[in-house]
Write a protein that holds these residues in place. Structure first.
Motif, PDB file in Angstrom:
ATOM      1  N   HIS A  39       0.807  -1.214   0.000  1.00  0.00           N
ATOM      2  CA  HIS A  39       0.000   0.000   0.000  1.00  0.00           C
ATOM      3  C   HIS A  39       0.849   1.277   0.000  1.00  0.00           C
ATOM      4  O   HIS A  39       0.805   2.072   0.954  1.00  0.00           O
ATOM      5  CB  HIS A  39      -0.950   0.004   1.206  1.00  0.00           C
ATOM      6  CG  HIS A  39      -2.261   0.672   0.905  1.00  0.00           C
ATOM      7  ND1 HIS A  39      -2.533   1.961   1.270  1.00  0.00           N
ATOM      8  CD2 HIS A  39      -3.352   0.242   0.249  1.00  0.00           C
ATOM      9  CE1 HIS A  39      -3.750   2.282   0.873  1.00  0.00           C
ATOM     10  NE2 HIS A  39      -4.262   1.254   0.236  1.00  0.00           N
ATOM     11  N   PRO A  40       1.620   1.518  -1.090  1.00  0.00           N
ATOM     12  CA  PRO A  40       2.424   2.750  -1.143  1.00  0.00           C
ATOM     13  C   PRO A  40       1.526   3.980  -1.253  1.00  0.00           C
ATOM     14  O   PRO A  40       0.626   4.017  -2.079  1.00  0.00           O
ATOM     15  CB  PRO A  40       3.258   2.555  -2.415  1.00  0.00           C
ATOM     16  CG  PRO A  40       2.472   1.620  -3.251  1.00  0.00           C
ATOM     17  CD  PRO A  40       1.713   0.738  -2.308  1.00  0.00           C
ATOM     18  N   ARG A  41       1.731   4.975  -0.405  1.00  0.00           N
ATOM     19  CA  ARG A  41       0.849   6.143  -0.386  1.00  0.00           C
ATOM     20  C   ARG A  41       1.542   7.449  -0.738  1.00  0.00           C
ATOM     21  O   ARG A  41       0.903   8.384  -1.196  1.00  0.00           O
ATOM     22  CB  ARG A  41       0.178   6.283   0.990  1.00  0.00           C
ATOM     23  CG  ARG A  41      -1.081   5.467   1.158  1.00  0.00           C
ATOM     24  CD  ARG A  41      -2.147   5.765   0.113  1.00  0.00           C
ATOM     25  NE  ARG A  41      -2.560   7.158   0.053  1.00  0.00           N
ATOM     26  CZ  ARG A  41      -3.588   7.661   0.700  1.00  0.00           C
ATOM     27  NH1 ARG A  41      -4.314   6.892   1.469  1.00  0.00           N
ATOM     28  NH2 ARG A  41      -3.912   8.927   0.592  1.00  0.00           N
ATOM     29  N   SER A  42       2.847   7.588  -0.481  1.00  0.00           N
ATOM     30  CA  SER A  42       3.494   8.847  -0.855  1.00  0.00           C
ATOM     31  C   SER A  42       4.970   8.621  -1.159  1.00  0.00           C
ATOM     32  O   SER A  42       5.542   7.585  -0.812  1.00  0.00           O
ATOM     33  CB  SER A  42       3.302   9.900   0.241  1.00  0.00           C
ATOM     34  OG  SER A  42       3.951   9.507   1.419  1.00  0.00           O
ATOM     35  N   LEU A  43       5.551   9.587  -1.854  1.00  0.00           N
ATOM     36  CA  LEU A  43       6.947   9.500  -2.300  1.00  0.00           C
ATOM     37  C   LEU A  43       7.710  10.721  -1.809  1.00  0.00           C
ATOM     38  O   LEU A  43       7.137  11.792  -1.643  1.00  0.00           O
ATOM     39  CB  LEU A  43       7.026   9.475  -3.824  1.00  0.00           C
ATOM     40  CG  LEU A  43       6.388   8.298  -4.558  1.00  0.00           C
ATOM     41  CD1 LEU A  43       6.408   8.559  -6.059  1.00  0.00           C
ATOM     42  CD2 LEU A  43       7.117   7.006  -4.243  1.00  0.00           C
ATOM     43  N   TYR A  44       9.010  10.549  -1.588  1.00  0.00           N
ATOM     44  CA  TYR A  44       9.855  11.688  -1.249  1.00  0.00           C
ATOM     45  C   TYR A  44      11.214  11.431  -1.876  1.00  0.00           C
ATOM     46  O   TYR A  44      11.785  10.341  -1.728  1.00  0.00           O
ATOM     47  CB  TYR A  44       9.978  11.840   0.269  1.00  0.00           C
ATOM     48  CG  TYR A  44      10.685  13.104   0.687  1.00  0.00           C
ATOM     49  CD1 TYR A  44       9.994  14.312   0.749  1.00  0.00           C
ATOM     50  CD2 TYR A  44      12.046  13.103   1.007  1.00  0.00           C
ATOM     51  CE1 TYR A  44      10.634  15.487   1.122  1.00  0.00           C
ATOM     52  CE2 TYR A  44      12.682  14.273   1.392  1.00  0.00           C
ATOM     53  CZ  TYR A  44      11.981  15.464   1.452  1.00  0.00           C
ATOM     54  OH  TYR A  44      12.607  16.625   1.817  1.00  0.00           O
ATOM     55  N   VAL A  45      11.721  12.424  -2.618  1.00  0.00           N
ATOM     56  CA  VAL A  45      13.017  12.252  -3.271  1.00  0.00           C
ATOM     57  C   VAL A  45      14.081  12.974  -2.439  1.00  0.00           C
ATOM     58  O   VAL A  45      13.966  14.177  -2.169  1.00  0.00           O
ATOM     59  CB  VAL A  45      12.997  12.794  -4.718  1.00  0.00           C
ATOM     60  CG1 VAL A  45      14.345  12.572  -5.383  1.00  0.00           C
ATOM     61  CG2 VAL A  45      11.889  12.127  -5.518  1.00  0.00           C
ATOM     62  N   LEU A  46      15.080  12.233  -2.009  1.00  0.00           N
ATOM     63  CA  LEU A  46      16.173  12.805  -1.211  1.00  0.00           C
ATOM     64  C   LEU A  46      17.132  13.566  -2.130  1.00  0.00           C
ATOM     65  O   LEU A  46      17.140  13.337  -3.346  1.00  0.00           O
ATOM     66  CB  LEU A  46      16.901  11.674  -0.468  1.00  0.00           C
ATOM     67  CG  LEU A  46      16.082  11.018   0.656  1.00  0.00           C
ATOM     68  CD1 LEU A  46      16.742   9.734   1.135  1.00  0.00           C
ATOM     69  CD2 LEU A  46      15.878  11.988   1.817  1.00  0.00           C
ATOM     70  N   PRO A  47      17.955  14.474  -1.574  1.00  0.00           N
ATOM     71  CA  PRO A  47      18.830  15.307  -2.431  1.00  0.00           C
ATOM     72  C   PRO A  47      19.744  14.500  -3.347  1.00  0.00           C
ATOM     73  O   PRO A  47      20.058  14.934  -4.448  1.00  0.00           O
ATOM     74  CB  PRO A  47      19.645  16.113  -1.413  1.00  0.00           C
ATOM     75  CG  PRO A  47      18.822  16.130  -0.177  1.00  0.00           C
ATOM     76  CD  PRO A  47      18.051  14.862  -0.161  1.00  0.00           C
ATOM     77  N   ASN A  48      20.164  13.296  -2.929  1.00  0.00           N
ATOM     78  CA  ASN A  48      21.058  12.500  -3.788  1.00  0.00           C
ATOM     79  C   ASN A  48      20.296  11.670  -4.816  1.00  0.00           C
ATOM     80  O   ASN A  48      20.894  10.841  -5.498  1.00  0.00           O
ATOM     81  CB  ASN A  48      21.952  11.608  -2.916  1.00  0.00           C
ATOM     82  CG  ASN A  48      21.170  10.517  -2.211  1.00  0.00           C
ATOM     83  OD1 ASN A  48      19.943  10.595  -2.114  1.00  0.00           O
ATOM     84  ND2 ASN A  48      21.855   9.506  -1.730  1.00  0.00           N
ATOM     85  N   GLY A  49      18.991  11.861  -4.919  1.00  0.00           N
ATOM     86  CA  GLY A  49      18.212  11.156  -5.931  1.00  0.00           C
ATOM     87  C   GLY A  49      17.566   9.873  -5.447  1.00  0.00           C
ATOM     88  O   GLY A  49      16.797   9.253  -6.181  1.00  0.00           O
ATOM     89  N   ASP A  50      17.865   9.464  -4.218  1.00  0.00           N
ATOM     90  CA  ASP A  50      17.202   8.277  -3.663  1.00  0.00           C
ATOM     91  C   ASP A  50      15.711   8.564  -3.507  1.00  0.00           C
ATOM     92  O   ASP A  50      15.319   9.647  -3.087  1.00  0.00           O
ATOM     93  CB  ASP A  50      17.793   7.916  -2.296  1.00  0.00           C
ATOM     94  CG  ASP A  50      19.194   7.342  -2.415  1.00  0.00           C
ATOM     95  OD1 ASP A  50      19.633   7.104  -3.562  1.00  0.00           O
ATOM     96  OD2 ASP A  50      19.841   7.153  -1.371  1.00  0.00           O
TER      97      ASP A  50
END
Lengths: 157, 339
Positions: free
Chosen positions: B87-98
């Protein structure tokens, strides 16, 4: 004194004579269930009125559960009635005023359950409250009218 | 006055008919939404308010993509970066692209009314009742071919997380009941350090809208939190709505908070507009009074603004975000029906 006692005795005998020749065996279960559902619907009118005056959602929740319980009891009553009627046991013939009156009350209560499933104020005021009152009025009228009719002829009680 | 009376009378008959029809289990009227092309601009028309016996519910069928991909213009391509999440609900991109994938779902809602049993069943059918992973998974694609070459559990044993925000070396995760701070170094693929609670957020016991969107201010001194309402339209009592249906501003140093904007029923997404540097939010509005009512909206958020829920229905940009929250002022400006 003597005369007084005689009159009482006579009226009792006359009453007994008018009973149907073929007595239904056993006690119809649906009558108990109908009483339960009527009590639940009357309770819902009380809790609806309390919600209308107090606006505490607790009363609204009481109402919808009471209506639901009344509908479950009503559904069971209808099933029991049909079984008794089709099986020919316990009931002679349908008492139409009662059947129609009760059917109207249950249909109104079913509509009321949907109205009570709305969210917040409009679940009760004004439609829900009006329907709750209408269900009780129909049930009371049914009892009065059907009672008057069936008692006279002593059938289909 | 005459106009209102006339409308009220003409509305009675169809309503009565609908009542009777629906009472027999044959409900069905006005279930289609309006033309979406007309519902844009600063002052879009609002459809008439409906009071249903059985509100229209269109359940999205759950279907796997299989080998299909969305059609996109030439030069672009779409394919799944990764699959098999809980159940993936949200995404966040870290500064290094992860890429952080927040796998989460809300706590099981309580049964307060018979309707809740049916609602549970309907949402289960739409896949909304699937178990959430209560964790954050990290995806790393070092060579940029669109296929992650590293997939690790970044953070585990969370409590219905949704929002993530990184400020310097502090990574904030908005669980449904609290903001937790974790130490983070660039390139880190897993956090095992215990988190520190920054502040509590409105959680149970009802927790109707459980997601807590999170956004850090550009200077990193404040965190903005989208806190959804505890009901569709206050049916759980107004007491359950304390500090809900609002966007919080949390001081990052002290954890103290204030209500930045209110009347936002369920602000599920927050972002900074890059040119004006204003806070924007997408807000999910109330259900069960018509397919296009109340419209969900995307808006810039004014400090101290009030956005209507639960007292007013309006689509007008001039009224949204008003600093006024008294019902009479709103009653004059909100339009229940329009022609």
């Amino acid at each position: 004194m003597q005369q007084h006692a005689t009159i009482a005795e006579t009226s009792f005998i006359r009453d007994a004579d008018l009973r149907p020749a073929r007595r239904p065996r056993g006690r119809p279960i649906h009558r108990i269930l109908v009483s339960f559902s009527a009590a639940y619907f009357a309770g819902a009118l009380v809790t609806d009125t309390l919600y209308w005056r107090m606006l505490d959602v607790m009363w609204e929740r009481f109402s919808i559960w009471l209506i639901t319980a009344g509908l479950i009891m009503g559904g069971l009553a209808i099933i029991a009635y049909v079984i008794d009627l089709v099986g020919g046991r316990r009931i002679d013939r349908p008492a139409w005023p009662r059947v129609i009156g009760y059917a109207i009350a249950v249909l109104l209560a079913l509509t009321n359950a949907f109205v009570h499933s709305r969210d917040a104020y409009t679940a009760v005021v004004p439609t829900g409250l009006m329907l709750s009152a209408l269900v009780v009025i129909v049930l009371v009228l049914t009892a009065l009218v059907a009672g008057a009719l069936t008692n006279r002829h002593r059938f289909g009680v | 006055m005459m106009h209102i009376l006339k409308n009220a009378r003409s509305a009675k008959l169809p309503r009565l008919a609908a009542l009777l029809v629906a009472g027999l289990g044959l409900a069905g009227c006005n279930y289609e939404g309006g033309d979406p092309r007309k519902e844009i601009g600063a002052n879009p028309p609002l459809p008439a308010l409906q009071q249903y016996l059985v509100p229209p519910i269109q359940i999205a069928r759950v279907a796997a993509w299989g080998n299909e991909t969305p059609a996109v213009p030439q030069g672009l391509q779409v394919h799944a970066l990764a699959t098999g999440f809980e159940h993936p609900r949200s995404l966040y991109v870290l500064p290094n692209g992860d890429v952080l994938v927040v796998e989460s779902n809300g706590p099981k809602p309580p049964i307060n009314r018979p309707k809740d049993i049916l609602t549970d069943w309907v949402t289960w059918f739409a896949g909304a009742a699937a178990k959430g992973g209560n964790r954050i998974t990290l995806l790393r694609d070092s060579n940029g071919d669109g296929i992650p070459d590293l997939r690790t559990v970044f953070l585990d044993h969370l409590n219905s997380p949704f929002g993530v925000a990184l400020v310097g070396n502090d990574l904030y995760v908005a669980n449904t009941d609290a903001i937790i701070r974790y130490p983070y170094q660039e390139g880190q693929t897993s956090i095992t350090a215990p988190g520190t609670k920054l502040t509590d957020l409105p959680g149970g016991p009802i927790n109707h809208h459980w997601t807590k969107a999170l956004l850090a201010s550009p200077d990193g001194s404040k965190l903005y939190v989208g806190v959804g309402s505890n009901s569709n339209i206050t049916e759980n009592g107004i007491g359950a709505e304390y500090e809900r249906a609002a966007i919080w501003e949390v001081d990052r140093a002290s954890g103290a908070h204030r209500i930045f904007a209110s009347g936002t029923r369920n602000p599920t997404g927050l972002a900074w507009e890059p040119e004006t540097r204003k806070l924007w939010a997408v807000v999910n509005e109330r259900d069960e009074i018509g397919p296009d009512l109340v419209p969900d909206y995307l808006t810039s958020v004014q400090d101290g603004g009030f956005y209507g829920w639960p007292i007013a229905i309006t689509a007008s940009i001039s009224t949204r975000g008003s600093s006024r929250s008294d019902p009479i002022w709103w009653a004059k400006r909100s339009r229940r029906t329009t022609r």
